[in-house]
Design a protein around this motif. Sequence first.
Motif, PDB file in Angstrom:
ATOM      1  N   ASP A 284       0.833  -1.214   0.000  1.00  0.00           N
ATOM      2  CA  ASP A 284       0.000   0.000   0.000  1.00  0.00           C
ATOM      3  C   ASP A 284       0.861   1.255   0.000  1.00  0.00           C
ATOM      4  O   ASP A 284       0.353   2.364  -0.087  1.00  0.00           O
ATOM      5  N   LEU A 285       2.181   1.070   0.099  1.00  0.00           N
ATOM      6  CA  LEU A 285       3.114   2.210   0.012  1.00  0.00           C
ATOM      7  C   LEU A 285       4.396   1.743  -0.682  1.00  0.00           C
ATOM      8  O   LEU A 285       4.873   0.633  -0.417  1.00  0.00           O
ATOM      9  N   VAL A 287       8.350   3.051  -1.164  1.00  0.00           N
ATOM     10  CA  VAL A 287       9.313   4.027  -0.653  1.00  0.00           C
ATOM     11  C   VAL A 287      10.609   3.924  -1.450  1.00  0.00           C
ATOM     12  O   VAL A 287      11.184   2.843  -1.572  1.00  0.00           O
ATOM     13  N   PRO A 312      -0.680   2.188  -5.382  1.00  0.00           N
ATOM     14  CA  PRO A 312      -0.289   2.485  -3.998  1.00  0.00           C
ATOM     15  C   PRO A 312       0.204   3.918  -3.844  1.00  0.00           C
ATOM     16  O   PRO A 312       0.558   4.566  -4.831  1.00  0.00           O
ATOM     17  N   ASP A 313       0.257   4.400  -2.611  1.00  0.00           N
ATOM     18  CA  ASP A 313       0.936   5.664  -2.336  1.00  0.00           C
ATOM     19  C   ASP A 313       2.426   5.483  -2.616  1.00  0.00           C
ATOM     20  O   ASP A 313       2.937   4.343  -2.598  1.00  0.00           O
ATOM     21  N   MET A 314       3.115   6.573  -2.835  1.00  0.00           N
ATOM     22  CA  MET A 314       4.574   6.475  -3.051  1.00  0.00           C
ATOM     23  C   MET A 314       5.263   7.664  -2.392  1.00  0.00           C
ATOM     24  O   MET A 314       4.845   8.808  -2.570  1.00  0.00           O
ATOM     25  N   TRP A 315       6.286   7.357  -1.613  1.00  0.00           N
ATOM     26  CA  TRP A 315       7.150   8.398  -1.056  1.00  0.00           C
ATOM     27  C   TRP A 315       8.516   8.297  -1.744  1.00  0.00           C
ATOM     28  O   TRP A 315       9.132   7.215  -1.752  1.00  0.00           O
ATOM     29  N   HIS A 348      11.082   6.802   6.043  1.00  0.00           N
ATOM     30  CA  HIS A 348      10.083   5.851   6.517  1.00  0.00           C
ATOM     31  C   HIS A 348      10.421   5.365   7.934  1.00  0.00           C
ATOM     32  O   HIS A 348       9.546   5.214   8.767  1.00  0.00           O
ATOM     33  N   LEU A 353       5.561   5.937  10.555  1.00  0.00           N
ATOM     34  CA  LEU A 353       4.928   5.248   9.419  1.00  0.00           C
ATOM     35  C   LEU A 353       3.858   4.260   9.868  1.00  0.00           C
ATOM     36  O   LEU A 353       2.777   4.176   9.276  1.00  0.00           O
ATOM     37  N   TYR A 358      -0.331   2.256   6.992  1.00  0.00           N
ATOM     38  CA  TYR A 358       0.334   1.372   6.021  1.00  0.00           C
ATOM     39  C   TYR A 358       0.714   0.051   6.689  1.00  0.00           C
ATOM     40  O   TYR A 358       1.115   0.005   7.849  1.00  0.00           O
ATOM     41  N   THR A 361       4.961  -2.347   2.733  1.00  0.00           N
ATOM     42  CA  THR A 361       5.763  -1.325   2.053  1.00  0.00           C
ATOM     43  C   THR A 361       6.710  -1.981   1.057  1.00  0.00           C
ATOM     44  O   THR A 361       7.377  -2.960   1.384  1.00  0.00           O
ATOM     45  N   GLN A 378       6.043  -3.289   9.350  1.00  0.00           N
ATOM     46  CA  GLN A 378       5.620  -3.498   7.964  1.00  0.00           C
ATOM     47  C   GLN A 378       6.061  -4.868   7.466  1.00  0.00           C
ATOM     48  O   GLN A 378       7.109  -5.382   7.879  1.00  0.00           O
TER      49      GLN A 378
END
Length: 395
Positions: A284-285, A287, A312-315, A348, A353, A358, A361, A378
């Motif tokens: 869901d993320l 990184v 997914p979200d992305m950092w 992260h 986090l 989340y 990851t 995670q």
Amino acid sequence: MHLTREEERLLDSDNPAVRKAMELLVQLGDIYGAEEMVEIGSAQASGISYKSIGDPGVQFLEGFAEEGATTSVPTYANPAGMDIERWREMGVDEAFARKQERILDALREMDVVTATTCTPYLAGNLPRQGEHVAWAESSAVSFANSVLGAKTNREGGPSALSAAITGRTPKHGLHLDENRVPTHVVEVEASLDSMSDFAALGSWTGRIVEDGKPYFVGVDAAGTDDLKGLGAAMAASGAVALHFTEGVTVDEGDYDLAGLERLTFDEAAKDEEYEELTTGADPDLIVFGCPHTSIEEIQEIARIVEGERLGPDMWVLTSAAVKSSADRMGYTETIEDAGGMLLTDTCHVVSPLEELGYEVTATNSAKAANYLPGFCEQTVVFENTRDLLEEAIEA
Ligand code: F3S
């Protein structure tokens, strides 16, 4: 330990912060058997995330600043617990943010540069070959020793800050040339086609050699980002602070390798390392940026996601210095149009986090893959940049 007249003066200073800093360094020097101090060119302080140090850490840093602690050499700080400007968008709560801001205020009062990053060497703090420094972040320590040829032990938060204030550190460990020699030879038979392949090599090696100093043979070429990922992984799965790559960081024949333990990293070992580090599915993320991304890594990500939409979200984590280039180049806009965020100052591991919802990851970093389960609760998908993104792009 022999102290110079100047060091005796620091130990006897009217400024309580200077006195305490010098006392700590003398104690550490005695513990490690140092015969003298060495002057340093720069320092890098860690332990500045509110997540890591909590209220006692806030009080310690504020107290130290109030007592008159000021750095005497260029000093950068490791990542904080949030993007200093975009913490609300990250989902960080206000109470955490206010404590983090107090930490940053105390650091600024001490003249610590709050461009908080684990890649200070990409953001303005670049030691020269042979220069003694006192850095704390393990991946940066590895890069400084192994790639730049500077000399540093892995400092703790208080010892790095004390070194920053006094401008010196006890001369032991990797400050001494006799300790800067290989302990293992690693024959690399696997192909290394991406930064994550280098990171897999590092993760595998660090687990075996622990705090040894591996010497890699069979690596034809390695870029800055590859070496950054390799060293970070070895410092995470083990405690490697110095490594050597023949033909890349050292010339053949520089060291006597006879009699050293030999290891072989082949395709099977590489595949097993990817499997070992992958504990989850359906992230869901995502990184990127452990250690903080260079402009080249950001460019690669932007090119892949241009015109696409990520599931997914992305950092994408980086320093403020590198982000300003990404902004100018339009990479930030491209990444954010695809649904990602280009975040500065944080990472992260040191951000809260696990409190942001989340659970799985994905990362191209073996250091992140080693740390995310323990520090951030995670499960992890470990893959190279292109594969991670192509799987995350919505059909
Ligand atoms: Fe940097 Fe955080 Fe990774 S400090 S090396 S991004 S765990």
